[in-house]
Design an enzyme around this catalytic site. Structure first.
Site, PDB file in Angstrom:
ATOM      1  N   ASP A   1      -9.572   2.879   2.905  1.00  0.00           N
ATOM      2  CA  ASP A   1      -9.470   2.244   4.227  1.00  0.00           C
ATOM      3  C   ASP A   1      -9.847   3.212   5.348  1.00  0.00           C
ATOM      4  OD1 ASP A   1      -8.677  -0.319   3.458  1.00  0.00           O
ATOM      5  OD2 ASP A   1      -6.540   0.159   3.535  1.00  0.00           O
TER       6      ASP A   1
ATOM      7  N   LYS B   1       0.811  -1.234   0.000  1.00  0.00           N
ATOM      8  CA  LYS B   1       0.000   0.000   0.000  1.00  0.00           C
ATOM      9  C   LYS B   1       0.838   1.274   0.000  1.00  0.00           C
ATOM     10  CE  LYS B   1      -4.070  -2.039   2.053  1.00  0.00           C
ATOM     11  NZ  LYS B   1      -5.050  -2.055   3.123  1.00  0.00           N
TER      12      LYS B   1
HETATM   13  P1  NAP Z   1       1.974  -3.570   5.900  1.00  0.00           P
HETATM   14  O1  NAP Z   1       2.049  -2.202   5.356  1.00  0.00           O
HETATM   15  O2  NAP Z   1       2.836  -4.645   5.320  1.00  0.00           O
HETATM   16  O3  NAP Z   1       2.289  -3.459   7.493  1.00  0.00           O
HETATM   17  C1  NAP Z   1       2.365  -4.637   8.251  1.00  0.00           C
HETATM   18  C2  NAP Z   1       2.417  -4.291   9.723  1.00  0.00           C
HETATM   19  O4  NAP Z   1       2.417  -5.528  10.460  1.00  0.00           O
HETATM   20  C3  NAP Z   1       3.684  -3.545  10.149  1.00  0.00           C
HETATM   21  O5  NAP Z   1       3.386  -2.706  11.234  1.00  0.00           O
HETATM   22  C4  NAP Z   1       4.607  -4.701  10.590  1.00  0.00           C
HETATM   23  O6  NAP Z   1       5.588  -4.318  11.509  1.00  0.00           O
HETATM   24  C5  NAP Z   1       3.601  -5.599  11.274  1.00  0.00           C
HETATM   25  N1  NAP Z   1       4.033  -6.995  11.321  1.00  0.00           N
HETATM   26  C6  NAP Z   1       4.045  -7.878  10.294  1.00  0.00           C
HETATM   27  N2  NAP Z   1       4.501  -9.077  10.724  1.00  0.00           N
HETATM   28  C7  NAP Z   1       4.770  -8.930  12.041  1.00  0.00           C
HETATM   29  C8  NAP Z   1       5.269  -9.811  13.055  1.00  0.00           C
HETATM   30  N3  NAP Z   1       5.563 -11.077  12.778  1.00  0.00           N
HETATM   31  N4  NAP Z   1       5.422  -9.325  14.305  1.00  0.00           N
HETATM   32  C9  NAP Z   1       5.114  -8.024  14.600  1.00  0.00           C
HETATM   33  N5  NAP Z   1       4.638  -7.150  13.679  1.00  0.00           N
HETATM   34  C10 NAP Z   1       4.472  -7.598  12.428  1.00  0.00           C
HETATM   35  O7  NAP Z   1       0.486  -4.142   5.840  1.00  0.00           O
HETATM   36  P2  NAP Z   1      -0.888  -3.326   5.923  1.00  0.00           P
HETATM   37  O8  NAP Z   1      -1.350  -3.028   4.563  1.00  0.00           O
HETATM   38  O9  NAP Z   1      -0.695  -2.239   6.903  1.00  0.00           O
HETATM   39  O10 NAP Z   1      -1.894  -4.444   6.500  1.00  0.00           O
HETATM   40  C11 NAP Z   1      -1.787  -4.872   7.848  1.00  0.00           C
HETATM   41  C12 NAP Z   1      -2.899  -5.856   8.170  1.00  0.00           C
HETATM   42  O11 NAP Z   1      -4.173  -5.202   8.109  1.00  0.00           O
HETATM   43  C13 NAP Z   1      -2.991  -7.024   7.208  1.00  0.00           C
HETATM   44  O12 NAP Z   1      -3.258  -8.185   7.960  1.00  0.00           O
HETATM   45  C14 NAP Z   1      -4.166  -6.694   6.330  1.00  0.00           C
HETATM   46  O13 NAP Z   1      -4.800  -7.855   5.828  1.00  0.00           O
HETATM   47  C15 NAP Z   1      -5.068  -5.966   7.316  1.00  0.00           C
HETATM   48  N6  NAP Z   1      -6.001  -5.037   6.656  1.00  0.00           N
HETATM   49  C16 NAP Z   1      -7.336  -5.308   6.692  1.00  0.00           C
HETATM   50  C17 NAP Z   1      -8.230  -4.425   6.107  1.00  0.00           C
HETATM   51  C18 NAP Z   1      -9.704  -4.702   6.158  1.00  0.00           C
HETATM   52  O14 NAP Z   1     -10.441  -4.117   5.371  1.00  0.00           O
HETATM   53  N7  NAP Z   1     -10.157  -5.534   7.066  1.00  0.00           N
HETATM   54  C19 NAP Z   1      -7.778  -3.279   5.460  1.00  0.00           C
HETATM   55  C20 NAP Z   1      -6.421  -3.026   5.453  1.00  0.00           C
HETATM   56  C21 NAP Z   1      -5.532  -3.930   6.043  1.00  0.00           C
HETATM   57  P3  NAP Z   1       7.021  -3.797  11.024  1.00  0.00           P
HETATM   58  O15 NAP Z   1       6.837  -2.333  10.691  1.00  0.00           O
HETATM   59  O16 NAP Z   1       7.890  -4.046  12.199  1.00  0.00           O
HETATM   60  O17 NAP Z   1       7.394  -4.624   9.822  1.00  0.00           O
END
Ligand code: NAP
Length: 285
Positions: A111, A75
């Protein structure tokens, strides 16, 4: 009828680009909405690793798609690959919806809207005057923090594995509103727990089914907390299971998925989204 029999040589494509993407319910909900509205459009998921994102985005243009959704982990990295951004995407620095219009790829962030609509439905109120603990600092967290500031939350606390990313988010948020936003670490959490009203998990923890990890120590959960986990799946996440056991109000990410999708549908089609059908479809997948 087999849906493939309805595809024609004029059928237009909407894609979702993510990695992983196999868990996504977006194809089911958008294809149901396109069919219900008699639109000759199809929505397909593409698993695109980071090193292929530039080529995949160029491909959207080359193929003349209607648009796309962009999901984890692209994103933020997709932003420089687009031609223009709407004001919310520009502010947040993250895009989840792209429309290909007049030869240009335009990025939106639905979002922010989806989060606020889902919160209202699950909590019965918005975040005004609430102390909010945001877990994560990626694209979804940026949208959530922007929504919290737009609605005048009292305070936003950002907790993330990578501290520098949490700091960057708080620095950016200083320009989004007057709500104070600060980074917190494990040491801060026990003392803050009683003061927190809302916890939002924006990390990818819980996305991988069968991995029993909570993004935050569960002993900080209190019965008065509203806990919204953006992750959704067949089973409640470890965080939501623990929160429910402790008497919290809980909600998973399905309603936000529906709400952000409804806005994206409207951007692609200029039509009102059949939101009830979209909700029923994601619940039944
Ligand atoms: P992103 O930009 O890749 O960010 C991922 C986040 O998760 C970062 O803060 C990362 O921390 C953290 N993370 C990942 N693996 C981890 C681990 N093993 N331990 C601790 N922290 C971890 O992804 P995103 O787009 O923000 O999405 C995040 C989540 O929200 C996803 O699961 C996505 O499916 C969900 N989401 C859902 C909706 C919905 O409509 N329901 C909408 C948007 C997103 P670091 O910075 O340390 O890497």
């Amino acid at each position: 009828m087999d849906v493939r029999e309805q595809l024609t040589s004029c059928t237009r494509l909407v894609a979702i680009l993510g990695h992983p993407v196999r868990h996504s319910r977006s194809p089911a909900l958008h294809n149901a909405a396109f069919a219900a509205q008699g639109l000759d459009m199809v929505y397909l998921a593409f698993d695109v690793p980071g090193e292929q994102l530039t080529a995949a985005v160029a491909g959207l243009k080359a193929l003349g798609v209607v648009g796309a959704n962009i999901t984890v982990p692209h994103k933020e990295t997709v932003v420089p690959l687009l031609d223009t951004l709407d004001s919310t995407a520009q502010k947040v620095g993250a895009v989840n919806t792209v429309v290909y219009r007049d030869g240009a790829l335009v990025g939106y962030n639905t979002d922010v809207y989806g989060f606020l609509m889902a919160l209202q439905r699950g909590w019965g109120r918005g975040p005004r005057d609430a102390t909010c603990l945001v877990l994560g600092a990626g694209g979804a967290a940026r949208a959530v923090v922007a929504g919290l500031l737009a609605e005048n939350a009292a305070q936003v606390l950002v907790y993330n594995r990578t501290l520098a990313r949490a700091r960057d988010l708080c620095t950016a948020a200083a320009a989004w509103g007057t709500t104070p936003c600060r980074v917190v670490t494990d040491n801060d959490l026990p003392a803050l727990a009683d003061r927190v009203d809302l916890i939002v998990n924006c990390t990818a923890i819980g996305l991988e089914e069968g991995v029993k990890v909570s993004p935050v120590p569960v002993d900080i959960l209190r019965g008065h907390h509203m806990v919204l986990d953006l992750v959704y799946g067949r089973e409640p996440t470890t965080l939501l299971q623990a929160a429910r056991q402790r008497g919290c109000t809980v909600m998973d990410g399905l309603e936000m998925l529906v709400q952000q999708a409804a806005r994206a549908f409207e951007i692609w089609t200029d039509r009102a989204a059949p939101i009830e059908l979209m909700r029923e479809t994601v619940m039944s997948v």
